[in-house]
Design a protein around this motif. Structure first.
Motif, PDB file in Angstrom:
ATOM      1  N   GLU A  92     -63.336   4.261 -60.164  1.00 63.41           N
ATOM      2  CA  GLU A  92     -63.021   4.957 -58.917  1.00 63.41           C
ATOM      3  C   GLU A  92     -62.092   4.111 -58.045  1.00 63.41           C
ATOM      4  O   GLU A  92     -61.207   4.638 -57.370  1.00 63.41           O
ATOM      5  N   GLN A  93     -62.312   2.804 -58.054  1.00 61.01           N
ATOM      6  CA  GLN A  93     -61.447   1.921 -57.278  1.00 61.01           C
ATOM      7  C   GLN A  93     -60.008   2.001 -57.775  1.00 61.01           C
ATOM      8  O   GLN A  93     -59.071   2.082 -56.972  1.00 61.01           O
ATOM      9  N   ILE A 126     -55.639  -0.505 -68.619  1.00 60.56           N
ATOM     10  CA  ILE A 126     -56.472  -1.472 -67.894  1.00 60.56           C
ATOM     11  C   ILE A 126     -57.796  -1.548 -68.637  1.00 60.56           C
ATOM     12  O   ILE A 126     -58.461  -0.534 -68.844  1.00 60.56           O
ATOM     13  N   PHE A 127     -58.168  -2.750 -69.022  1.00 59.64           N
ATOM     14  CA  PHE A 127     -59.287  -2.911 -69.962  1.00 59.64           C
ATOM     15  C   PHE A 127     -60.250  -3.985 -69.476  1.00 59.64           C
ATOM     16  O   PHE A 127     -59.825  -5.072 -69.076  1.00 59.64           O
ATOM     17  N   ASP A 128     -61.554  -3.664 -69.503  1.00 60.28           N
ATOM     18  CA  ASP A 128     -62.597  -4.652 -69.202  1.00 60.28           C
ATOM     19  C   ASP A 128     -63.479  -4.805 -70.434  1.00 60.28           C
ATOM     20  O   ASP A 128     -64.140  -3.848 -70.852  1.00 60.28           O
ATOM     21  N   PRO A 129     -63.516  -5.994 -71.049  1.00 62.46           N
ATOM     22  CA  PRO A 129     -64.310  -6.192 -72.266  1.00 62.46           C
ATOM     23  C   PRO A 129     -65.819  -6.275 -72.026  1.00 62.46           C
ATOM     24  O   PRO A 129     -66.575  -6.392 -72.993  1.00 62.46           O
ATOM     25  N   VAL A 154     -51.423  -3.971 -72.246  1.00 62.11           N
ATOM     26  CA  VAL A 154     -52.851  -4.077 -71.918  1.00 62.11           C
ATOM     27  C   VAL A 154     -53.043  -5.144 -70.856  1.00 62.11           C
ATOM     28  O   VAL A 154     -52.643  -6.300 -71.037  1.00 62.11           O
ATOM     29  N   MET A 155     -53.653  -4.745 -69.749  1.00 62.23           N
ATOM     30  CA  MET A 155     -54.033  -5.690 -68.708  1.00 62.23           C
ATOM     31  C   MET A 155     -55.556  -5.772 -68.671  1.00 62.23           C
ATOM     32  O   MET A 155     -56.230  -4.782 -68.403  1.00 62.23           O
ATOM     33  N   ILE A 156     -56.092  -6.943 -68.977  1.00 66.81           N
ATOM     34  CA  ILE A 156     -57.532  -7.153 -68.883  1.00 66.81           C
ATOM     35  C   ILE A 156     -57.881  -7.536 -67.451  1.00 66.81           C
ATOM     36  O   ILE A 156     -57.320  -8.481 -66.901  1.00 66.81           O
ATOM     37  N   ILE A 157     -58.794  -6.777 -66.847  1.00 65.07           N
ATOM     38  CA  ILE A 157     -59.315  -7.087 -65.512  1.00 65.07           C
ATOM     39  C   ILE A 157     -60.832  -7.151 -65.643  1.00 65.07           C
ATOM     40  O   ILE A 157     -61.482  -6.149 -65.936  1.00 65.07           O
ATOM     41  N   THR A 158     -61.398  -8.324 -65.447  1.00 67.04           N
ATOM     42  CA  THR A 158     -62.797  -8.536 -65.801  1.00 67.04           C
ATOM     43  C   THR A 158     -63.382  -9.728 -65.062  1.00 67.04           C
ATOM     44  O   THR A 158     -62.652 -10.539 -64.478  1.00 67.04           O
ATOM     45  N   PRO A 181     -62.557  -9.132 -58.341  1.00 65.08           N
ATOM     46  CA  PRO A 181     -61.865  -7.877 -58.041  1.00 65.08           C
ATOM     47  C   PRO A 181     -60.400  -8.139 -57.738  1.00 65.08           C
ATOM     48  O   PRO A 181     -60.029  -9.240 -57.344  1.00 65.08           O
ATOM     49  N   GLN A 182     -59.588  -7.116 -57.906  1.00 65.47           N
ATOM     50  CA  GLN A 182     -58.154  -7.215 -57.649  1.00 65.47           C
ATOM     51  C   GLN A 182     -57.804  -6.512 -56.347  1.00 65.47           C
ATOM     52  O   GLN A 182     -58.206  -5.372 -56.120  1.00 65.47           O
TER      53      GLN A 182
END
Length: 202
Positions: A92-93, A126-129, A154-158, A181-182
């Motif tokens: 949602e963010q 946008i990917f969070d493992p 692929v941008m990992i945000i985690t 968080p970004q």
């Protein structure tokens, strides 16, 4: 298309990255990115400058779905950004932060997203493992093994940001690795920085 038309070049003609960029109507940085990241075949001059054989450029474009008679042009409209994140609040963010500038598509099955991603045809993922009991990096490996996703950004945000995880993410093909968080401004800047290398192949 600026510069010469394809038919004006012979297979063994040598182009510089600037020549290739002018021919295709794109930035020289895009040609350099193709060389470094996607294996566009080149040789080097004694001074270390890239030299591109015209036939190798044509083969590269054909491999990526472009016939020699087709044009290349920059993307028009909003880029599709797919979100693979098990946390609903994060999804949602991203919608709130990015919907004005990008088309946001959230994957429903985060542990098995391949079919959805192929259908979405995103320019960026946008990917969070972090996926509970599932090894998220194995999901990234499967994504990269899918031919139509192999070159998708692929941008990992985690929150998984120890050194081993970061190295593993890059080794598996991530283009950027960011800690949650970004902030909205930084996130948009990172997306724009990666997406400037993207062009439509039509």
């Amino acid at each position: 298309m600026s510069g010469k038309e394809h038919t004006d070049y012979k297979p063994d003609d040598i182009l510089s990255p600037i020549d290739a960029a002018k021919l295709l109507g794109i930035a020289r940085t895009t040609i350099n990115y193709w060389i470094r990241k996607y294996g566009l075949k080149v040789s080097r001059s004694p001074g270390g400058r890239y030299k591109i054989r015209f036939s190798d450029l044509e083969n590269f474009l054909t491999l990526h779905g472009v016939g020699s008679r087709k044009r290349i042009k920059r993307h028009e409209g909003k880029y599709v950004v797919a979100v693979v994140d098990a946390t609903k609040a994060s999804c949602e963010q991203y919608r709130k932060q990015l919907a004005r500038d990008f088309q946001i598509s959230v994957v429903k099955r985060v542990t098995d997203p391949i079919d959805e991603l192929i259908e979405m045809r995103p320019a960026m993922i946008i990917f969070d493992p972090m996926m509970g009991g599932v090894d998220g990096f194995s999901v990234l490996r499967r994504m990269r093994a899918a031919p139509s996703l192999a070159s998708t950004l692929v941008m990992i945000i985690t929150n998984r940001t120890n050194e081993d995880d970061v190295v593993r993410g890059f080794d598996l093909g991530a283009n950027d690795y960011v800690k949650k968080p970004q902030g909205e401004k930084e996130l948009k800047a990172r997306l724009r920085n990666l997406l400037r290398f993207i062009i439509d192949l039509r």
